[in-house]
Design a protein around this motif. Structure first.
Motif, PDB file in Angstrom:
ATOM      1  N   UNK A  17     -42.313  26.460  42.351  1.00  0.00           N
ATOM      2  CA  UNK A  17     -41.311  25.688  43.087  1.00  0.00           C
ATOM      3  C   UNK A  17     -40.058  25.479  42.246  1.00  0.00           C
ATOM      4  N   UNK A  18     -40.243  25.094  40.995  1.00  0.00           N
ATOM      5  CA  UNK A  18     -39.080  24.887  40.124  1.00  0.00           C
ATOM      6  C   UNK A  18     -38.405  26.198  39.759  1.00  0.00           C
ATOM      7  N   UNK A  19     -39.175  27.276  39.669  1.00  0.00           N
ATOM      8  CA  UNK A  19     -38.583  28.576  39.398  1.00  0.00           C
ATOM      9  C   UNK A  19     -37.653  29.013  40.514  1.00  0.00           C
ATOM     10  N   UNK A  20     -38.059  28.759  41.750  1.00  0.00           N
ATOM     11  CA  UNK A  20     -37.209  29.114  42.890  1.00  0.00           C
ATOM     12  C   UNK A  20     -35.993  28.199  42.968  1.00  0.00           C
ATOM     13  N   UNK A  21     -36.236  26.892  42.925  1.00  0.00           N
ATOM     14  CA  UNK A  21     -35.133  25.945  43.143  1.00  0.00           C
ATOM     15  C   UNK A  21     -34.198  25.884  41.945  1.00  0.00           C
ATOM     16  N   UNK A  22     -34.757  25.732  40.751  1.00  0.00           N
ATOM     17  CA  UNK A  22     -33.896  25.595  39.577  1.00  0.00           C
ATOM     18  C   UNK A  22     -33.475  26.951  39.010  1.00  0.00           C
ATOM     19  N   UNK A  23     -34.415  27.898  38.985  1.00  0.00           N
ATOM     20  CA  UNK A  23     -34.114  29.194  38.378  1.00  0.00           C
ATOM     21  C   UNK A  23     -33.200  30.050  39.221  1.00  0.00           C
ATOM     22  N   UNK A  24     -33.528  30.231  40.501  1.00  0.00           N
ATOM     23  CA  UNK A  24     -32.723  31.114  41.347  1.00  0.00           C
ATOM     24  C   UNK A  24     -31.435  30.475  41.842  1.00  0.00           C
ATOM     25  N   UNK A  25     -31.548  29.220  42.308  1.00  0.00           N
ATOM     26  CA  UNK A  25     -30.372  28.598  42.931  1.00  0.00           C
ATOM     27  C   UNK A  25     -29.456  27.886  41.946  1.00  0.00           C
ATOM     28  N   UNK A  26     -29.982  27.485  40.788  1.00  0.00           N
ATOM     29  CA  UNK A  26     -29.165  26.720  39.845  1.00  0.00           C
ATOM     30  C   UNK A  26     -29.045  27.378  38.473  1.00  0.00           C
ATOM     31  N   UNK A  27     -29.516  28.613  38.334  1.00  0.00           N
ATOM     32  CA  UNK A  27     -29.346  29.411  37.120  1.00  0.00           C
ATOM     33  C   UNK A  27     -29.928  28.771  35.857  1.00  0.00           C
ATOM     34  N   UNK A  28     -31.073  28.131  35.977  1.00  0.00           N
ATOM     35  CA  UNK A  28     -31.778  27.640  34.802  1.00  0.00           C
ATOM     36  C   UNK A  28     -32.523  28.819  34.179  1.00  0.00           C
ATOM     37  N   UNK A  29     -32.692  28.792  32.872  1.00  0.00           N
ATOM     38  CA  UNK A  29     -33.450  29.860  32.216  1.00  0.00           C
ATOM     39  C   UNK A  29     -34.943  29.665  32.493  1.00  0.00           C
ATOM     40  N   UNK A  30     -35.708  30.741  32.321  1.00  0.00           N
ATOM     41  CA  UNK A  30     -37.141  30.682  32.570  1.00  0.00           C
ATOM     42  C   UNK A  30     -37.818  29.746  31.564  1.00  0.00           C
ATOM     43  N   UNK A  31     -37.290  29.675  30.350  1.00  0.00           N
ATOM     44  CA  UNK A  31     -37.836  28.771  29.343  1.00  0.00           C
ATOM     45  C   UNK A  31     -37.640  27.311  29.754  1.00  0.00           C
ATOM     46  N   UNK A  32     -36.458  26.979  30.276  1.00  0.00           N
ATOM     47  CA  UNK A  32     -36.198  25.612  30.736  1.00  0.00           C
ATOM     48  C   UNK A  32     -37.126  25.241  31.888  1.00  0.00           C
ATOM     49  N   UNK A  33     -37.310  26.168  32.812  1.00  0.00           N
ATOM     50  CA  UNK A  33     -38.204  25.917  33.945  1.00  0.00           C
ATOM     51  C   UNK A  33     -39.640  25.746  33.460  1.00  0.00           C
ATOM     52  N   UNK A  34     -40.042  26.528  32.472  1.00  0.00           N
ATOM     53  CA  UNK A  34     -41.400  26.439  31.931  1.00  0.00           C
ATOM     54  C   UNK A  34     -41.633  25.100  31.237  1.00  0.00           C
ATOM     55  N   UNK A  35     -40.690  24.658  30.437  1.00  0.00           N
ATOM     56  CA  UNK A  35     -40.822  23.372  29.740  1.00  0.00           C
ATOM     57  C   UNK A  35     -40.880  22.222  30.736  1.00  0.00           C
ATOM     58  N   UNK A  36     -39.984  22.237  31.709  1.00  0.00           N
ATOM     59  CA  UNK A  36     -39.981  21.182  32.721  1.00  0.00           C
ATOM     60  C   UNK A  36     -41.279  21.199  33.515  1.00  0.00           C
ATOM     61  N   UNK A  37     -41.778  22.368  33.851  1.00  0.00           N
ATOM     62  CA  UNK A  37     -43.017  22.476  34.627  1.00  0.00           C
ATOM     63  C   UNK A  37     -44.221  21.953  33.856  1.00  0.00           C
ATOM     64  N   UNK A  38     -44.306  22.298  32.586  1.00  0.00           N
ATOM     65  CA  UNK A  38     -45.443  21.840  31.784  1.00  0.00           C
ATOM     66  C   UNK A  38     -45.439  20.317  31.654  1.00  0.00           C
ATOM     67  N   UNK A  39     -44.298  19.761  31.308  1.00  0.00           N
ATOM     68  CA  UNK A  39     -44.224  18.310  31.149  1.00  0.00           C
ATOM     69  C   UNK A  39     -44.417  17.571  32.473  1.00  0.00           C
ATOM     70  N   UNK A  40     -43.809  18.092  33.535  1.00  0.00           N
ATOM     71  CA  UNK A  40     -43.960  17.451  34.837  1.00  0.00           C
ATOM     72  C   UNK A  40     -45.396  17.510  35.332  1.00  0.00           C
ATOM     73  N   UNK A  41     -46.063  18.634  35.125  1.00  0.00           N
ATOM     74  CA  UNK A  41     -47.455  18.761  35.543  1.00  0.00           C
ATOM     75  C   UNK A  41     -48.338  17.768  34.801  1.00  0.00           C
ATOM     76  N   UNK A  42     -48.172  17.679  33.494  1.00  0.00           N
ATOM     77  CA  UNK A  42     -49.010  16.776  32.696  1.00  0.00           C
ATOM     78  C   UNK A  42     -48.777  15.314  33.059  1.00  0.00           C
ATOM     79  N   UNK A  43     -47.522  14.912  33.130  1.00  0.00           N
ATOM     80  CA  UNK A  43     -47.210  13.512  33.417  1.00  0.00           C
ATOM     81  C   UNK A  43     -47.592  13.148  34.855  1.00  0.00           C
ATOM     82  N   UNK A  44     -47.303  14.017  35.806  1.00  0.00           N
ATOM     83  CA  UNK A  44     -47.627  13.728  37.202  1.00  0.00           C
ATOM     84  C   UNK A  44     -49.130  13.710  37.437  1.00  0.00           C
ATOM     85  N   UNK A  45     -49.869  14.532  36.722  1.00  0.00           N
ATOM     86  CA  UNK A  45     -51.323  14.544  36.898  1.00  0.00           C
ATOM     87  C   UNK A  45     -51.943  13.253  36.374  1.00  0.00           C
TER      88      UNK A  45
END
Length: 161
Positions: A17-45
């Motif tokens: 989801x973040x890869x599509x929204x942040x990566x494709x539409x907002x030009x975030x790097x894959x590393x930024x999306x990966x870091x945000x995804x890992x932290x968001x998954x851990x904290x939200x879980x």
């Protein structure tokens, strides 16, 4: 061991989801999306699924997940990238993650991570909330009286019966 599959599903969906929204539409790097995804998954879980969902229902947990996702995505994207318009990107990314979270809370079996097996507690269906049953005990003695504090009249009445 029972938390690995839900965490993996949550991470893959969040990363997609973040890869599509942040990566494709907002030009975030894959590393930024990966870091945000890992932290968001851990904290939200931990916060959303274990603390909030156990005590409330799916709607309240999903609303809390939206706030958590928005703040975490916004703060991390502010520190990781030099993009403009991070508030709207964070809002839409949090909205996408929240839609997945609502479905995730309903799909993942309650036995995997939400059952409460304490004595006197009962699982209440799909809400993820466990409720206690309270029962009232009643007896015939409304005012218990110890034998050493009875009056002479009470002692005589008891002997006559």
């Amino acid at each position: 061991m029972r938390h690995i599959l839900p965490l993996l599903i949550k991470f893959i969906a969040t990363f997609s989801m973040l890869g599509i929204i942040l990566g494709l539409f907002n030009n975030f790097s894959i590393f930024d999306v990966l870091v945000i995804s890992i932290l968001l998954t851990a904290v939200a879980y931990v916060l959303g699924d274990f603390m909030i969902l156990r005590r409330t229902n799916n709607v309240m947990a999903t609303a809390a997940d939206f706030g958590l996702a928005f703040l975490l995505i916004w703060l991390l994207s502010r520190n990781l990238t030099f993009q403009d318009n991070l508030v709207s990107a964070s809002f839409f990314a949090a909205l996408g993650v929240t839609l997945f979270e609502y479905v995730f809370h309903r799909i993942i079996p309650r036995s995997a991570n939400h059952t409460v097996r304490a004595k006197g507690r009962q699982h209440s269906g799909n809400t993820g909330r466990s409720t206690s049953r309270y029962e009232t005990e009643a007896s015939e003695d409304l005012t218990p009286v110890r034998p050493d504090v009875r009056s002479k009249k009470d002692s005589e009445d008891q002997k006559n019966t």
